[in-house]
Design a protein around this motif. Structure first.
Motif, mmCIF file in Angstrom:
data_model
loop_
_atom_site.group_PDB
_atom_site.id
_atom_site.type_symbol
_atom_site.label_atom_id
_atom_site.label_comp_id
_atom_site.label_asym_id
_atom_site.label_seq_id
_atom_site.Cartn_x
_atom_site.Cartn_y
_atom_site.Cartn_z
ATOM 1 N N VAL A 183 -2.666 -10.248 3.388
ATOM 2 C CA VAL A 183 -1.703 -9.062 2.703
ATOM 3 C C VAL A 183 -2.650 -7.889 2.547
ATOM 4 C CG1 VAL A 183 -0.219 -8.576 0.745
ATOM 5 C CG2 VAL A 183 -0.065 -10.621 2.082
ATOM 6 N N ALA A 184 -3.931 -8.066 2.138
ATOM 7 C CA ALA A 184 -4.909 -7.023 1.905
ATOM 8 C C ALA A 184 -5.225 -6.182 3.045
ATOM 9 C CB ALA A 184 -5.985 -7.430 1.134
ATOM 10 N N VAL A 185 -5.099 -6.479 4.406
ATOM 11 C CA VAL A 185 -5.415 -5.795 5.596
ATOM 12 C C VAL A 185 -4.988 -4.512 5.800
ATOM 13 C CG1 VAL A 185 -5.708 -5.879 7.947
ATOM 14 C CG2 VAL A 185 -6.131 -7.926 6.578
ATOM 15 N N PRO A 186 -3.617 -4.248 5.650
ATOM 16 C CA PRO A 186 -2.890 -3.021 5.753
ATOM 17 C C PRO A 186 -3.571 -1.891 4.878
ATOM 18 C CG PRO A 186 -1.323 -4.508 5.899
ATOM 19 C CD PRO A 186 -2.502 -5.428 5.568
ATOM 20 N N SER A 187 -3.879 -2.377 3.770
ATOM 21 C CA SER A 187 -4.423 -1.583 2.674
ATOM 22 C C SER A 187 -5.935 -0.933 3.154
ATOM 23 C CB SER A 187 -4.620 -2.221 1.249
ATOM 24 O OG SER A 187 -3.307 -2.216 0.683
ATOM 25 N N ALA A 188 -6.693 -1.991 3.706
ATOM 26 C CA ALA A 188 -7.812 -1.554 3.982
ATOM 27 C C ALA A 188 -7.812 -0.641 5.101
ATOM 28 C CB ALA A 188 -8.760 -2.858 4.456
ATOM 29 N N ILE A 189 -7.160 -1.071 6.403
ATOM 30 C CA ILE A 189 -7.027 0.077 7.325
ATOM 31 C C ILE A 189 -6.391 1.228 6.941
ATOM 32 C CG2 ILE A 189 -6.000 0.339 9.602
ATOM 33 C CD1 ILE A 189 -5.957 -2.605 9.884
ATOM 34 N N VAL A 212 -13.172 -1.187 1.844
ATOM 35 C CA VAL A 212 -12.651 -1.216 3.446
ATOM 36 C C VAL A 212 -13.433 -2.242 4.417
ATOM 37 C CG1 VAL A 212 -12.165 0.239 5.377
ATOM 38 C CG2 VAL A 212 -11.714 1.088 2.999
ATOM 39 N N ALA A 213 -14.687 -2.036 4.546
ATOM 40 C CA ALA A 213 -15.265 -2.976 5.562
ATOM 41 C C ALA A 213 -15.319 -4.185 5.030
ATOM 42 C CB ALA A 213 -17.053 -2.306 5.063
ATOM 43 N N SER A 214 -15.405 -4.439 3.635
ATOM 44 C CA SER A 214 -15.303 -5.982 3.446
ATOM 45 C C SER A 214 -13.881 -6.711 3.790
ATOM 46 C CB SER A 214 -15.569 -6.309 1.823
ATOM 47 O OG SER A 214 -15.400 -7.578 1.251
ATOM 48 N N VAL A 215 -12.763 -5.722 3.555
ATOM 49 C CA VAL A 215 -11.618 -6.325 3.816
ATOM 50 C C VAL A 215 -11.373 -6.721 5.499
ATOM 51 C CG1 VAL A 215 -9.167 -6.260 3.611
ATOM 52 C CG2 VAL A 215 -10.493 -5.605 1.728
ATOM 53 N N ILE A 216 -11.816 -5.649 6.040
ATOM 54 C CA ILE A 216 -11.648 -5.635 7.595
ATOM 55 C C ILE A 216 -12.445 -6.742 8.095
ATOM 56 C CG2 ILE A 216 -12.138 -4.515 9.590
ATOM 57 C CD1 ILE A 216 -11.569 -1.608 8.194
ATOM 58 N N GLY A 217 -13.736 -6.821 7.404
ATOM 59 C CA GLY A 217 -14.549 -7.717 7.973
ATOM 60 C C GLY A 217 -14.161 -9.153 7.705
ATOM 61 N N SER A 218 -13.728 -9.564 6.603
ATOM 62 C CA SER A 218 -13.136 -10.661 6.255
ATOM 63 C C SER A 218 -12.101 -11.047 7.180
ATOM 64 C CB SER A 218 -12.798 -10.846 5.034
ATOM 65 O OG SER A 218 -12.085 -9.955 4.403
ATOM 66 N N SER A 219 -11.275 -10.176 7.591
ATOM 67 C CA SER A 219 -9.849 -10.373 8.543
ATOM 68 C C SER A 219 -10.175 -9.924 10.020
ATOM 69 C CB SER A 219 -8.648 -9.487 7.814
ATOM 70 O OG SER A 219 -8.819 -9.717 6.323
ATOM 71 N N MET A 249 -1.820 10.310 1.179
ATOM 72 C CA MET A 249 -2.941 9.683 1.138
ATOM 73 C C MET A 249 -2.583 8.732 -0.447
ATOM 74 S SD MET A 249 -5.977 12.377 1.224
ATOM 75 C CE MET A 249 -7.373 11.209 1.430
ATOM 76 N N GLN A 250 -2.981 7.348 0.181
ATOM 77 C CA GLN A 250 -2.566 6.325 -0.868
ATOM 78 C C GLN A 250 -3.906 5.984 -1.518
ATOM 79 O OE1 GLN A 250 0.374 7.106 -0.986
ATOM 80 N NE2 GLN A 250 1.110 5.139 -1.058
ATOM 81 N N ASN A 251 -3.799 5.208 -2.758
ATOM 82 C CA ASN A 251 -4.930 4.538 -3.255
ATOM 83 C C ASN A 251 -5.002 3.297 -2.643
ATOM 84 O OD1 ASN A 251 -6.689 3.392 -4.916
ATOM 85 N ND2 ASN A 251 -6.086 4.319 -6.897
ATOM 86 N N SER A 252 -5.668 3.106 -1.440
ATOM 87 C CA SER A 252 -5.691 1.938 -0.872
ATOM 88 C C SER A 252 -6.583 0.965 -1.429
ATOM 89 C CB SER A 252 -6.553 2.314 0.508
ATOM 90 O OG SER A 252 -5.835 3.138 1.401
ATOM 91 N N GLY A 253 -7.614 1.320 -2.277
ATOM 92 C CA GLY A 253 -8.579 0.338 -2.864
ATOM 93 C C GLY A 253 -7.638 -0.563 -3.928
ATOM 94 N N LEU A 254 -6.618 0.386 -4.595
ATOM 95 C CA LEU A 254 -5.735 -0.332 -5.462
ATOM 96 C C LEU A 254 -4.823 -1.451 -4.608
ATOM 97 C CD1 LEU A 254 -4.382 -0.717 -8.417
ATOM 98 C CD2 LEU A 254 -2.845 0.998 -7.603
ATOM 99 N N GLY A 255 -4.240 -1.107 -3.595
ATOM 100 C CA GLY A 255 -3.657 -1.860 -2.734
ATOM 101 C C GLY A 255 -4.432 -3.360 -2.525
ATOM 102 N N VAL A 314 0.809 -1.146 0.304
ATOM 103 C CA VAL A 314 -0.058 0.000 -0.056
ATOM 104 C C VAL A 314 0.882 1.398 -0.052
ATOM 105 C CG1 VAL A 314 -0.159 0.311 2.432
ATOM 106 C CG2 VAL A 314 -2.102 1.040 0.898
ATOM 107 N N ALA A 315 2.070 1.268 0.592
ATOM 108 C CA ALA A 315 2.833 2.391 0.526
ATOM 109 C C ALA A 315 3.455 2.697 -0.767
ATOM 110 C CB ALA A 315 4.121 2.140 1.792
ATOM 111 N N SER A 316 3.472 1.606 -1.645
ATOM 112 C CA SER A 316 4.124 1.807 -2.892
ATOM 113 C C SER A 316 2.888 1.979 -3.949
ATOM 114 C CB SER A 316 4.878 0.329 -3.396
ATOM 115 O OG SER A 316 5.710 0.160 -2.706
ATOM 116 N N CYS A 317 1.619 2.253 -3.454
ATOM 117 C CA CYS A 317 0.731 2.582 -4.566
ATOM 118 C C CYS A 317 0.624 4.140 -4.659
ATOM 119 C CB CYS A 317 -0.790 2.370 -3.828
ATOM 120 S SG CYS A 317 -1.089 0.418 -3.897
#
Length: 317
Positions: free
Chosen positions: A276-282, A201-208, A257-263, A99-102
């Motif tokens: 691996v997707a959790v940091p992008s969601a948060i 965001v809610a989907s990834v956080i919820g699933s993890s 501000m990063q494109n977290s959705g892309l992450g 996510v930092a590289s997005c």
């Protein structure tokens, strides 16, 4: 600016809390839905752009160069360093680097508007960093995370083209062919973009949920530090290089501000471990909240400058 953009961070925060309490409310938005959602966001960004917007690079190439350079140096190095210092689990460390590289997030344009920054520069920087990310994001992730996990750089490259370049290009093309139509639907795209980001965001956080709750303070602190330091260092270095307050605000927002959705999409499509997707969601939650506070501060600062022009040199150099 409509309600969707004005209260965007609040919507993300509410959805994040609800998904931790009742994950089933949001986890259905997964798989192809996430990819489709991000594509819709990027299409909406393309619809707001015209070919001439990219000529802004010629008007202020130095500012754009500094902004994009800081975007792809400060954030990736912060992501790598924070993961190392806090000794994050491999899946979270790789996710933080990803996510930092997005590129810069599309919401940065809204925040820049509120913060009284340079909106044209913000749009140009977001566009340039997004297009440059096709090459930069896979390479940076491969270099910084390759020793932790097998990184499919080619897969990241192809995914970035599919969910970034194609939708943005299609949006710009539609704007060229059907300008009257796209002007009418821009506000609709803004609402859809906010809704998609909230659902992703809610989907990834919820699933993890279990992994997030069991990770303790490290994951939360690492993502917060990534964005807090991104905003801070983006402002400091751009102020050093440009000597311009308005430009420094804009670059700070773009870097922080990063494109977290892309992450999220890149993590879901190219890594076997879903965590691996959790940091992008948060990430989406934290950068939105920090940016909102900054935007409010800078907006008040600018209003004070206008109210008391005698102090103009104090507030804006």
């Amino acid at each position: 600016m409509n309600i969707a953009t004005k209260y965007f961070p609040i919507f993300v925060l509410i959805a994040s809390v609800f998904t931790l309490l009742k994950p089933e409310l949001f986890v259905w938005f997964s798989g192809n839905w996430i990819t489709f959602g991000l594509g819709l966001i990027m299409l909406g960004m393309g619809v707001t752009l015209e070919a001439k917007d990219f000529t802004n690079i010629l008007k202020s190439p130095f500012y754009v160069f500094i902004g994009v350079l800081l975007q792809f140096t400060i954030m990736p190095l912060l992501g790598w360093s924070i993961g190392l210092i806090l000794n994050l689990p491999t899946f979270f460390a790789v996710g933080l680097i990803l996510v930092a590289s997005c590129p810069g997030g599309t919401a940065s344009n809204v925040i820049t508007y509120i913060a009284r920054g340079d909106l044209a520069l913000s749009v140009t920087m977001t566009s340039v960093s997004t297009l440059f990310s096709v090459i930069a994001t896979p390479i940076l992730t491969w270099i910084l995370a390759g020793n932790k996990i097998n990184v499919n750089a080619l897969g990241l490259f192809i995914s970035t083209i599919q969910v970034v370049v194609f939708p943005v290009f299609l949006g710009v093309l539609l704007n060229k062919i059907l300008p009257f139509f796209t002007k009418k639907i821009r506000s609709i795209f803004v609402v859809l973009a906010v809704a998609c980001i909230v659902l992703i965001v809610a989907s990834v956080i919820g699933s993890s949920r279990k992994a997030i709750l069991s990770s303790g303070w490290k994951l939360v602190v690492s993502v917060f530090l990534l964005h807090f330091l991104g905003f801070l260092l983006g402002y400091i270095f751009s102020k050093i290089f440009t000597k311009n307050e308005i430009v420094s605000r804009t670059v700070s927002i773009e870097v922080g501000m990063q494109n977290s959705g892309l992450g999220v999409v890149l993590a879901k499509n190219n890594f076997s471990d879903p965590l691996v997707a959790v940091p992008s969601a948060i990430s989406s939650l934290f950068h939105s909240l920090i940016a909102s506070v900054l935007a409010s501060y800078w907006q008040k600062k600018e209003k004070n400058r206008e109210k008391f022009p005698f102090f103009k040199k104090i507030f804006v150099k």
